[in-house]
Design a protein around this motif. Structure first.
Motif, PDB file in Angstrom:
ATOM      1  N   ILE A  92       0.815  -1.228   0.000  1.00  0.00           N
ATOM      2  CA  ILE A  92       0.000   0.000   0.000  1.00  0.00           C
ATOM      3  C   ILE A  92       0.845   1.272   0.000  1.00  0.00           C
ATOM      4  O   ILE A  92       0.310   2.372  -0.114  1.00  0.00           O
ATOM      5  N   LYS A 135      -5.216   5.930   1.353  1.00  0.00           N
ATOM      6  CA  LYS A 135      -5.521   4.565   1.771  1.00  0.00           C
ATOM      7  C   LYS A 135      -6.453   4.603   2.987  1.00  0.00           C
ATOM      8  O   LYS A 135      -6.213   5.340   3.945  1.00  0.00           O
ATOM      9  N   GLU A 181      -7.978  -0.770   4.279  1.00  0.00           N
ATOM     10  CA  GLU A 181      -6.887  -1.173   3.375  1.00  0.00           C
ATOM     11  C   GLU A 181      -5.574  -1.333   4.153  1.00  0.00           C
ATOM     12  O   GLU A 181      -4.795  -2.257   3.887  1.00  0.00           O
TER      13      GLU A 181
END
Length: 590
Positions: free
Chosen positions: A223, A257, A261
């Motif tokens: 991420i 994000k 997530e």
């Protein structure tokens, strides 16, 4: 009172929880939505597992629970004061044989290449007379941490002294601080410095820590913005009251994000699973055969553009309907690990719960080669040793087993002086005789159990008074050591003199408890009564004999009951049963 870090949270507005993984995305959406209105404090349980693995199972305990609070204020030192004394009773300890067995299974998985590192844990069960918040305050005095937490809901009560940061998020910058590698503090400055240096050079600890850093780098890279992931520090040593720990720090940017997530990529933290994460979690589930629950999950606080979570190690958890606290403890196992060293690490990480800054004590009347109520004394000492986690020499158990209680029952309650009676005296076992001075004159044997066992004999002296008085101070029934005879006796503050035989204490509710060196019995309405153990008192050996003989009954008593009693008695195994009277000029209200 809800605490996380250095803040207290108040004015609850919303309660969010989930028992199924399919509900987690919706819960995180709500959490993100409500974050702009205040502070969300809560936890995610270890069993939430890898978010990517969907399941329909409904769990018995929440997988996630958060409460939205409107306000927070600094945690003040003045709010942490408590008269309670926490020292828990061990109901289920570490199981060395089981650990050795599961350790060998881990080694087989390592050899087969199924995993590179496994964080294997066990669970201790503890009981206490203290309330949860009192326990939190007591432990905080011994081991304050940046990521401490106290959280109580209808489902669970959590007392966390975790020193490990899972992650903190500020806008789009995320920081992780995995903790792997442990060594105990030294007995002195020189040894402490040496231990710290040894940890820094320990190849096994370095290997474990770097392995987890690599795992977290892989997790966060899913991420993180390209080229922003950095290792800010590697293998730093942090010091805590009972141990040193090896810590590393990673940072990255995670723009745009969501919390869901972020958790999907990182949870659970690799430092409490092992590597690779997915297959190792499967191995853990098959070996531990229990839910970890909040332990090894995440506890934290979320607000607008910010979040901070710990890894719940050094954490006590009590679930709804349970009368004990669970304390999980574990260590990372790699190929060159030795089970004896790993088990010692589990003991070390539990040590702050049992500081053993006192000795267990028995005072026993002896004469020639005999002792009064010896079996009662040894039984009480052994029980306290087991309850409080003291090691004790085999001769104590052997000595107790060799005795046959000669005073199972008394027929009548009457003034009783052990030195003038033949009842209750037992021959001292051969295993103990070498430690004693044989003397036809009576003496008092002080048996002390700490890291070692000590025997000392002091002269038996006559009493000069049959007067008692009410103590000025009270004792707190939430003092776990009241229920054991130890060298910690600060709760008895009155000093003796020749005009007073004993002082009668009450608890914080005004209930009569005990004298500072005897139990109390009163005659009321032709019934012999003694204060209830629930009021907070030491169960004396003479008291136990009288209860076993069904000559006295337990009851909650008050000062007025003493004042109106037909007769008052002080009882202990050194003096027997003594009738006393109140010393009017010494009586004071609590």
């Amino acid at each position: 009172m809800v605490v996380f870090g250095n803040y207290v949270y108040s004015k609850p507005l919303k309660h969010i929880f989930a028992f199924s993984k399919k509900d987690l995305p919706l819960c995180f959406t709500k959490i993100q939505k409500y974050a702009k209105y205040g502070y969300l404090v809560g936890y995610v349980s270890y069993e939430a597992g890898l978010f990517a693995l969907q399941e329909q199972k409904e769990h018995k305990k929440p997988l996630l629970e958060f409460i939205l609070f409107k306000r927070r204020s600094p945690l003040l030192a003045s709010s942490l004061k408590s008269k309670a004394l926490f020292y828990p009773t061990l109901k289920q300890g570490l199981n060395e044989e089981l650990y050795k067995h599961t350790f060998e299974k881990v080694k087989h998985h390592l050899k087969a290449g199924n995993t590179y590192q496994v964080n294997l844990t066990q669970e201790i069960h503890l009981q206490s007379h203290c309330e949860g918040l009192e326990i939190f305050k007591a432990l905080l005095c011994m081991q304050d941490t940046d990521y401490k937490a106290y959280f109580k809901t209808p489902f669970v009560e959590i007392i966390s002294l975790s020193p490990e940061l899972f992650f903190k998020l500020k806008k789009d910058k995320i920081t992780l601080e995995p903790m792997k590698g442990t060594i105990k503090r030294g007995e002195n400055k020189q040894e402490d410095k040496k231990n710290k240096k040894n940890l820094k050079r320990d190849s096994k600890s370095i290997s474990e820590n770097i392995m987890i850093v690599d795992l977290l780098r892989n997790d966060i890279s899913q991420i993180a913005k390209l080229h922003t992931l950095k290792i800010k520090s590697l293998l730093t040593i942090k010091t805590y009251p009972t141990l040193h720990q090896m810590v590393s720090k990673l940072q990255a940017k995670v723009p745009h994000k969501s919390l869901y997530e972020i958790f999907s990529a990182l949870f659970p933290c690799g430092s409490i699973t092992g590597a690779p994460k997915k297959s190792t979690m499967g191995i853990i589930q098959n070996l531990e055969l229990r839910d970890r629950g909040v332990y090894c999950g995440a506890i934290g606080v979320i607000t607008k553009n910010k979040a901070r979570f710990n890894v719940p190690i050094r954490t006590l958890i009590r679930y709804q309907g349970e009368d004990f606290y669970r304390y999980g403890v574990g260590s990372g196992i790699v190929w060159d690990s030795k089970w004896e060293e790993e088990f010692k690490e589990l003991q070390l990480k539990s040590q702050f719960l049992f500081p053993h800054n006192f000795k267990l004590l028995e005072t026993i009347l002896v004469r020639d080669n005999q002792a009064f109520l010896l079996s009662y004394h040894l039984k009480r000492l052994l029980k306290s040793a087991k309850d409080l986690g003291f090691d004790y020499p085999k001769i104590l158990e052997d000595s107790y087993q060799s005795l046959k209680n000669p005073l199972d029952t008394l027929k009548n309650f009457e003034i009783f002086e052990p030195l003038l009676s033949k009842e209750g005296w037992e021959s001292i076992p051969d295993t103990l005789l070498p430690f004693l001075k044989r003397d036809s004159n009576p003496s008092i044997l002080r048996l002390l159990l700490g890291k070692e066992i000590f025997f000392e004999q002091i002269p038996y002296t006559p009493i000069y008074s049959h007067k008692v008085a009410f103590a000025k101070d009270y004792i707190h029934s939430h003092n776990d050591l009241l229920y054991h005879k130890t060298t910690l006796r600060e709760h008895f503050k009155e000093s003796f003199n020749q005009t007073i035989f004993d002082y009668i204490y009450s608890n914080e509710k005004g209930e009569i408890t005990e004298g500072s060196r005897s139990n109390i019995v009163i005659l009321k309405d032709n019934i012999l009564l003694t204060p209830s153990k629930e009021s907070g008192l030491l169960r004396g050996c003479m008291r136990q004999v009288l209860l076993d003989s069904k000559l006295i009954k337990e009851r909650i008593l008050w000062k007025k009951d003493i004042l109106k009693a037909e007769r008052i008695f002080c009882i202990n195994s050194l003096r027997g049963i003594i009738e006393v009277t109140l010393n009017e000029c010494k009586n004071t209200s609590n």
